[in-house]
Design a protein around this motif. Sequence first.
Motif, PDB file in Angstrom:
ATOM      1  N   PHE A   1      40.330  33.267  35.555  1.00 16.26           N
ATOM      2  CA  PHE A   1      41.326  34.249  35.121  1.00 16.26           C
ATOM      3  C   PHE A   1      40.834  35.680  35.335  1.00 16.26           C
ATOM      4  O   PHE A   1      41.631  36.574  35.665  1.00 16.26           O
ATOM      5  N   ALA A   2      39.549  35.927  35.151  1.00 17.19           N
ATOM      6  CA  ALA A   2      39.020  37.271  35.399  1.00 17.19           C
ATOM      7  C   ALA A   2      39.282  37.687  36.842  1.00 17.19           C
ATOM      8  O   ALA A   2      39.663  38.833  37.128  1.00 17.19           O
ATOM      9  N   ARG A   3      39.090  36.759  37.769  1.00 16.14           N
ATOM     10  CA  ARG A   3      39.393  37.053  39.173  1.00 16.14           C
ATOM     11  C   ARG A   3      40.883  37.334  39.353  1.00 16.14           C
ATOM     12  O   ARG A   3      41.269  38.175  40.183  1.00 16.14           O
ATOM     13  N   GLN A   4      41.721  36.657  38.580  1.00 21.66           N
ATOM     14  CA  GLN A   4      43.152  36.904  38.655  1.00 21.66           C
ATOM     15  C   GLN A   4      43.486  38.328  38.213  1.00 21.66           C
ATOM     16  O   GLN A   4      44.315  39.003  38.826  1.00 21.66           O
ATOM     17  N   LEU A   5      42.828  38.805  37.155  1.00 19.71           N
ATOM     18  CA  LEU A   5      43.030  40.191  36.720  1.00 19.71           C
ATOM     19  C   LEU A   5      42.670  41.172  37.824  1.00 19.71           C
ATOM     20  O   LEU A   5      43.348  42.186  38.025  1.00 19.71           O
ATOM     21  N   VAL A   6      41.582  40.877  38.533  1.00 19.76           N
ATOM     22  CA  VAL A   6      41.171  41.736  39.646  1.00 19.76           C
ATOM     23  C   VAL A   6      42.247  41.735  40.726  1.00 19.76           C
ATOM     24  O   VAL A   6      42.653  42.790  41.240  1.00 19.76           O
ATOM     25  N   GLU A   7      42.740  40.558  41.082  1.00 19.59           N
ATOM     26  CA  GLU A   7      43.750  40.440  42.135  1.00 19.59           C
ATOM     27  C   GLU A   7      45.044  41.147  41.754  1.00 19.59           C
ATOM     28  O   GLU A   7      45.756  41.659  42.624  1.00 19.59           O
ATOM     29  N   GLU A   8      45.347  41.197  40.469  1.00 24.71           N
ATOM     30  CA  GLU A   8      46.567  41.864  40.006  1.00 24.71           C
ATOM     31  C   GLU A   8      46.404  43.376  39.880  1.00 24.71           C
ATOM     32  O   GLU A   8      47.343  44.080  39.512  1.00 24.71           O
ATOM     33  N   GLY A   9      45.216  43.879  40.178  1.00 24.63           N
ATOM     34  CA  GLY A   9      44.988  45.319  40.124  1.00 24.63           C
ATOM     35  C   GLY A   9      44.784  45.869  38.731  1.00 24.63           C
ATOM     36  O   GLY A   9      44.860  47.089  38.529  1.00 24.63           O
ATOM     37  N   LEU A  10      44.501  45.002  37.756  1.00 25.83           N
ATOM     38  CA  LEU A  10      44.315  45.437  36.381  1.00 25.83           C
ATOM     39  C   LEU A  10      42.877  45.810  36.058  1.00 25.83           C
ATOM     40  O   LEU A  10      42.585  46.260  34.947  1.00 25.83           O
ATOM     41  N   ILE A  11      41.982  45.624  37.012  1.00 22.60           N
ATOM     42  CA  ILE A  11      40.578  45.966  36.849  1.00 22.60           C
ATOM     43  C   ILE A  11      40.189  46.948  37.952  1.00 22.60           C
ATOM     44  O   ILE A  11      40.355  46.667  39.137  1.00 22.60           O
ATOM     45  N   ASP A  12      39.668  48.095  37.552  1.00 22.84           N
ATOM     46  CA  ASP A  12      39.276  49.102  38.539  1.00 22.84           C
ATOM     47  C   ASP A  12      37.992  48.686  39.256  1.00 22.84           C
ATOM     48  O   ASP A  12      37.116  48.045  38.670  1.00 22.84           O
ATOM     49  N   PRO A  13      37.865  49.036  40.537  1.00 21.10           N
ATOM     50  CA  PRO A  13      36.663  48.669  41.294  1.00 21.10           C
ATOM     51  C   PRO A  13      35.483  49.559  40.930  1.00 21.10           C
ATOM     52  O   PRO A  13      35.673  50.715  40.546  1.00 21.10           O
TER      53      PRO A  13
END
Length: 297
Positions: free
Chosen positions: A174-186
């Motif tokens: 799910f953490a990877r899903q948050l990244v894919e959805e753009g909810l986590i800044d790089p």
Amino acid sequence: MNRTVVITCALTGAGDTVGKSEHVPVTPEQIAESGIAAARAGAAIVHVHVRDPETGAGSREVALYRKAVELIRAADVDVVVNTTAGMGGDLVLDPASPTTILPGTDLVSGVERLAHVGEVRPDICTLDCGSLNFGDGSLVYVSTPDILRDGARRIQELGVRVEMEVFDTGHLWFARQLVEEGLIDPPPMFQLCMGIPYGAPADPRLLATMVQQLPPDAVWASFALGAMQMPWVAQSVLLGGHVRVGLEDNLYLSRGVKATNAQLVERARTIIEAMGASVATPEQAREILRLPAGAGR
């Protein structure tokens, strides 16, 4: 192998450890003092929970966070401040009547869990990326996909970096899903949390597998509880990650010898340097995580 290693020191946590070691800090002043000492010992990041000064129990009280963080930032030592955002997810059920909620429950929305983050604006705050049967008994830590998405959006609005805490393999998914959805800044920042009953066990083979599942641009660290804390420093460095130590996860320097946070950081530093790596300064940690220089100070 990672050659420049960021040490995070988790200062106190929220677990029932106050009566088990006189070194576990309780008041905001004690937490700040312990964090400052850990920074002087080599921690680039301090991870801050607060506790009720009267009972020692974990707390979500904003004023306690404000005081602890102000004291850390006012000190003559530079350190990156990372606060928890995991409090407010505890659900205790009656096993004989699961619709009955028992004392000890502290369950609020994902946004409400971030009240102190909006107040003190740490450099980093955590996001516990899934629900978990937390140890024996009837305590469930609740962090649903919708709660997590709401929390991630709020943290982005506040301009704070997320550290995604991963307690099991599904949490990593799910953490990877948050990244894919753009909810986590790089760059996405992961903390792989091992050995917490009943999440991912502290098995080096499992850690290696989880690391292989991280996004290519991820910055990651890991830790394990108790006697596995220092072996996990070596495991993390060998696999290319950063490390976390501290009294939240382990009370002992060696069998029967109770530790301070600074001593645990010093021991981790010894391991890292003996492996041929160097310990990152706060300035280097900010570069690795792309944090603003001197953020929050």
